[in-house]
Design a protein around this motif. Structure first.
Motif, PDB file in Angstrom:
ATOM      1  N   SER A  49       0.836  -1.194   0.000  1.00 45.97           N
ATOM      2  CA  SER A  49       0.000   0.000   0.000  1.00 45.97           C
ATOM      3  C   SER A  49       0.877   1.253   0.000  1.00 45.97           C
ATOM      4  O   SER A  49       1.716   1.434   0.889  1.00 45.97           O
ATOM      5  CB  SER A  49      -0.909   0.003   1.231  1.00 45.97           C
ATOM      6  N   LEU A  50       0.677   2.114  -0.991  1.00 44.21           N
ATOM      7  CA  LEU A  50       1.465   3.344  -1.064  1.00 44.21           C
ATOM      8  C   LEU A  50       1.144   4.264   0.107  1.00 44.21           C
ATOM      9  O   LEU A  50       2.038   4.916   0.662  1.00 44.21           O
ATOM     10  CB  LEU A  50       1.197   4.062  -2.389  1.00 44.21           C
ATOM     11  N   LYS A  51      -0.121   4.298   0.496  1.00 47.61           N
ATOM     12  CA  LYS A  51      -0.513   5.149   1.621  1.00 47.61           C
ATOM     13  C   LYS A  51       0.204   4.731   2.897  1.00 47.61           C
ATOM     14  O   LYS A  51       0.666   5.569   3.674  1.00 47.61           O
ATOM     15  CB  LYS A  51      -2.027   5.090   1.816  1.00 47.61           C
ATOM     16  N   ALA A  52       0.320   3.421   3.102  1.00 46.86           N
ATOM     17  CA  ALA A  52       1.033   2.933   4.287  1.00 46.86           C
ATOM     18  C   ALA A  52       2.528   3.212   4.169  1.00 46.86           C
ATOM     19  O   ALA A  52       3.197   3.537   5.157  1.00 46.86           O
ATOM     20  CB  ALA A  52       0.786   1.437   4.453  1.00 46.86           C
ATOM     21  N   ALA A  53       3.057   3.113   2.949  1.00 46.01           N
ATOM     22  CA  ALA A  53       4.494   3.302   2.740  1.00 46.01           C
ATOM     23  C   ALA A  53       4.937   4.733   2.999  1.00 46.01           C
ATOM     24  O   ALA A  53       6.077   4.964   3.420  1.00 46.01           O
ATOM     25  CB  ALA A  53       4.869   2.885   1.321  1.00 46.01           C
ATOM     26  N   VAL A  54       4.055   5.698   2.737  1.00 46.19           N
ATOM     27  CA  VAL A  54       4.435   7.104   2.932  1.00 46.19           C
ATOM     28  C   VAL A  54       3.968   7.639   4.281  1.00 46.19           C
ATOM     29  O   VAL A  54       4.124   8.827   4.563  1.00 46.19           O
ATOM     30  CB  VAL A  54       3.863   7.985   1.796  1.00 46.19           C
ATOM     31  N   SER A  55       3.412   6.774   5.109  1.00 44.73           N
ATOM     32  CA  SER A  55       2.917   7.205   6.424  1.00 44.73           C
ATOM     33  C   SER A  55       3.602   6.438   7.548  1.00 44.73           C
ATOM     34  O   SER A  55       2.975   6.089   8.551  1.00 44.73           O
ATOM     35  CB  SER A  55       1.396   7.004   6.499  1.00 44.73           C
ATOM     36  N   LEU A  56       4.870   6.171   7.382  1.00 41.42           N
ATOM     37  CA  LEU A  56       5.604   5.390   8.372  1.00 41.42           C
ATOM     38  C   LEU A  56       5.868   6.209   9.632  1.00 41.42           C
ATOM     39  O   LEU A  56       6.123   7.416   9.560  1.00 41.42           O
ATOM     40  CB  LEU A  56       6.938   4.924   7.778  1.00 41.42           C
ATOM     41  N   PRO A  57       5.848   5.569  10.801  1.00 42.55           N
ATOM     42  CA  PRO A  57       6.143   6.290  12.042  1.00 42.55           C
ATOM     43  C   PRO A  57       7.623   6.640  12.189  1.00 42.55           C
ATOM     44  O   PRO A  57       7.992   7.520  12.962  1.00 42.55           O
ATOM     45  CB  PRO A  57       5.695   5.310  13.132  1.00 42.55           C
ATOM     46  N   GLN A  58       8.481   5.939  11.473  1.00 40.43           N
ATOM     47  CA  GLN A  58       9.914   6.224  11.503  1.00 40.43           C
ATOM     48  C   GLN A  58      10.511   5.956  10.131  1.00 40.43           C
ATOM     49  O   GLN A  58       9.879   5.354   9.269  1.00 40.43           O
ATOM     50  CB  GLN A  58      10.617   5.365  12.549  1.00 40.43           C
ATOM     51  N   ARG A  59      11.735   6.394   9.936  1.00 38.22           N
ATOM     52  CA  ARG A  59      12.354   6.290   8.619  1.00 38.22           C
ATOM     53  C   ARG A  59      12.837   4.863   8.367  1.00 38.22           C
ATOM     54  O   ARG A  59      13.342   4.196   9.276  1.00 38.22           O
ATOM     55  CB  ARG A  59      13.502   7.289   8.510  1.00 38.22           C
ATOM     56  N   PRO A  60      12.708   4.399   7.118  1.00 29.54           N
ATOM     57  CA  PRO A  60      13.128   3.031   6.785  1.00 29.54           C
ATOM     58  C   PRO A  60      14.651   2.897   6.752  1.00 29.54           C
ATOM     59  O   PRO A  60      15.376   3.896   6.676  1.00 29.54           O
ATOM     60  CB  PRO A  60      12.504   2.806   5.404  1.00 29.54           C
ATOM     61  N   PRO A  61      15.161   1.658   6.791  1.00 26.64           N
ATOM     62  CA  PRO A  61      16.599   1.428   7.011  1.00 26.64           C
ATOM     63  C   PRO A  61      17.536   2.028   5.974  1.00 26.64           C
ATOM     64  O   PRO A  61      18.596   2.549   6.332  1.00 26.64           O
ATOM     65  CB  PRO A  61      16.709  -0.103   7.039  1.00 26.64           C
ATOM     66  N   LEU A  62      17.193   1.953   4.689  1.00 29.35           N
ATOM     67  CA  LEU A  62      18.111   2.455   3.666  1.00 29.35           C
ATOM     68  C   LEU A  62      18.203   3.975   3.642  1.00 29.35           C
ATOM     69  O   LEU A  62      19.004   4.537   2.889  1.00 29.35           O
ATOM     70  CB  LEU A  62      17.701   1.945   2.281  1.00 29.35           C
ATOM     71  N   HIS A  63      17.406   4.639   4.471  1.00 26.78           N
ATOM     72  CA  HIS A  63      17.477   6.095   4.564  1.00 26.78           C
ATOM     73  C   HIS A  63      18.360   6.545   5.728  1.00 26.78           C
ATOM     74  O   HIS A  63      18.386   7.731   6.064  1.00 26.78           O
ATOM     75  CB  HIS A  63      16.071   6.682   4.696  1.00 26.78           C
ATOM     76  N   CYS A  64      19.076   5.607   6.314  1.00 24.58           N
ATOM     77  CA  CYS A  64      20.060   5.937   7.346  1.00 24.58           C
ATOM     78  C   CYS A  64      21.370   6.296   6.657  1.00 24.58           C
ATOM     79  O   CYS A  64      21.994   5.456   5.995  1.00 24.58           O
ATOM     80  CB  CYS A  64      20.256   4.756   8.295  1.00 24.58           C
ATOM     81  N   SER A  65      21.802   7.528   6.800  1.00 24.76           N
ATOM     82  CA  SER A  65      22.996   7.995   6.091  1.00 24.76           C
ATOM     83  C   SER A  65      24.274   7.328   6.585  1.00 24.76           C
ATOM     84  O   SER A  65      25.277   7.295   5.868  1.00 24.76           O
ATOM     85  CB  SER A  65      23.118   9.518   6.220  1.00 24.76           C
ATOM     86  N   SER A  66      24.244   6.785   7.793  1.00 21.07           N
ATOM     87  CA  SER A  66      25.420   6.078   8.311  1.00 21.07           C
ATOM     88  C   SER A  66      25.708   4.818   7.514  1.00 21.07           C
ATOM     89  O   SER A  66      26.827   4.295   7.550  1.00 21.07           O
ATOM     90  CB  SER A  66      25.210   5.715   9.786  1.00 21.07           C
ATOM     91  N   LEU A  67      24.703   4.323   6.788  1.00 20.18           N
ATOM     92  CA  LEU A  67      24.889   3.108   5.995  1.00 20.18           C
ATOM     93  C   LEU A  67      25.699   3.355   4.729  1.00 20.18           C
ATOM     94  O   LEU A  67      26.254   2.412   4.160  1.00 20.18           O
ATOM     95  CB  LEU A  67      23.529   2.518   5.606  1.00 20.18           C
ATOM     96  N   ILE A  68      25.752   4.599   4.274  1.00 20.76           N
ATOM     97  CA  ILE A  68      26.408   4.869   2.985  1.00 20.76           C
ATOM     98  C   ILE A  68      27.872   4.428   2.992  1.00 20.76           C
ATOM     99  O   ILE A  68      28.277   3.619   2.141  1.00 20.76           O
ATOM    100  CB  ILE A  68      26.273   6.354   2.600  1.00 20.76           C
ATOM    101  N   PRO A  69      28.706   4.912   3.916  1.00 15.52           N
ATOM    102  CA  PRO A  69      30.102   4.439   3.901  1.00 15.52           C
ATOM    103  C   PRO A  69      30.215   2.953   4.205  1.00 15.52           C
ATOM    104  O   PRO A  69      31.072   2.265   3.639  1.00 15.52           O
ATOM    105  CB  PRO A  69      30.782   5.291   4.976  1.00 15.52           C
ATOM    106  N   LEU A  70      29.333   2.443   5.070  1.00 14.87           N
ATOM    107  CA  LEU A  70      29.387   1.022   5.420  1.00 14.87           C
ATOM    108  C   LEU A  70      29.095   0.143   4.209  1.00 14.87           C
ATOM    109  O   LEU A  70      29.822  -0.823   3.931  1.00 14.87           O
ATOM    110  CB  LEU A  70      28.383   0.729   6.540  1.00 14.87           C
TER     111      LEU A  70
END
Length: 243
Positions: free
Chosen positions: A130-151
């Motif tokens: 569901s797109l509505k559920a996907a854009v209404s998350l209570p917190q940010r999803p894992p791949l949006h953690c910037s600390s993951l980029i160098p890792l």
């Protein structure tokens, strides 16, 4: 962007560097001269113009997303927003490597695809298509953690080293870096950067987002030069990056 130029032409007139070698210039000095030329070409007029165009596109795309028709259609807004992520990612990588061969086009398309696929973690986090559920998350999803980029980039580099993958893939970690970084910086205008374990930063000023996106390809080019990635491409494949 002038892309790649062949070094297989041995005529002195085709390249001042090759002409210098023909006159007996020491190989080590010739290589250092070539490296310096590649670094200077990172800031060529064509490359700077392409970066400026990238900044203009960012502004134009964001204005288009504010149109009433787009704002009142969830699927249209999500599709255009994700497409913008993809275009920014492929454009930025095109500035880094240049466009001259068909394989270069495939490479920048892959960079754009990676920049777009990051948003799939919204559906993973929502546990639903569901797109509505996907854009209404209570917190940010894992791949949006910037600390993951160098890792992730370092992990990919390690995997390539262990698997002894061909040197043709040596720029892949840098492509991943550009794709993820452009995506995160664009999202940071609304949500800030999520830097685990420190939390979220304040939202990034819009002017900083545009300027960072436009200069990121040049930063990546310099880092590739300093880490020797450009040397590997040039030495192993007979081409030198000229952006």
């Amino acid at each position: 962007m002038q892309g790649f130029y062949s070094k297989l032409d041995s005529s002195p007139g085709a390249s001042p560097l090759l002409g210098a070698r023909a006159e007996g210039l020491p190989v080590s000095l010739a290589l250092e001269t070539e490296k310096a030329q590649a670094l200077l070409q990172t800031f060529s007029s064509a490359s700077l113009l392409a970066s400026a165009g990238l900044g203009v596109f960012c502004v134009a795309a964001d204005h288009a997303l504010q149109l009433w028709t787009v704002q009142h259609h969830l699927w249209l807004r999500a599709a255009l927003d994700n497409a913008t992520h993809g275009i920014v990612g492929l454009w930025a990588w095109a500035v880094v490597i240049g466009l001259r061969k068909r394989s270069d086009v495939y490479e920048v398309l892959l960079a754009g695809l990676l920049a777009s696929l990051i948003d799939l973690d919204h559906f993973y986090m929502a546990g639903s298509l569901s797109l509505k559920a996907a854009v209404s998350l209570p917190q940010r999803p894992p791949l949006h953690c910037s600390s993951l980029i160098p890792l992730l980039c370092l992990t990919l580099r390690l995997i390539m080293w262990i698997g002894r993958l061909k040197d043709a893939w040596c720029s892949l970690p840098w492509m991943l870096f550009v794709s993820m970084a452009t995506h995160h910086v664009r999202d940071a205008v609304r949500h800030g950067l999520w830097v685990y374990p420190f939390g979220n930063t304040a939202p990034v000023p819009y002017w900083l987002y545009v300027s960072t996106t436009a200069t990121l390809p040049h930063l990546c080019s310099v880092l590739m030069y300093l880490t020797g990635t450009r040397d590997v491409i040039s030495t192993k494949h007979g081409v030198a990056i000229d952006v």
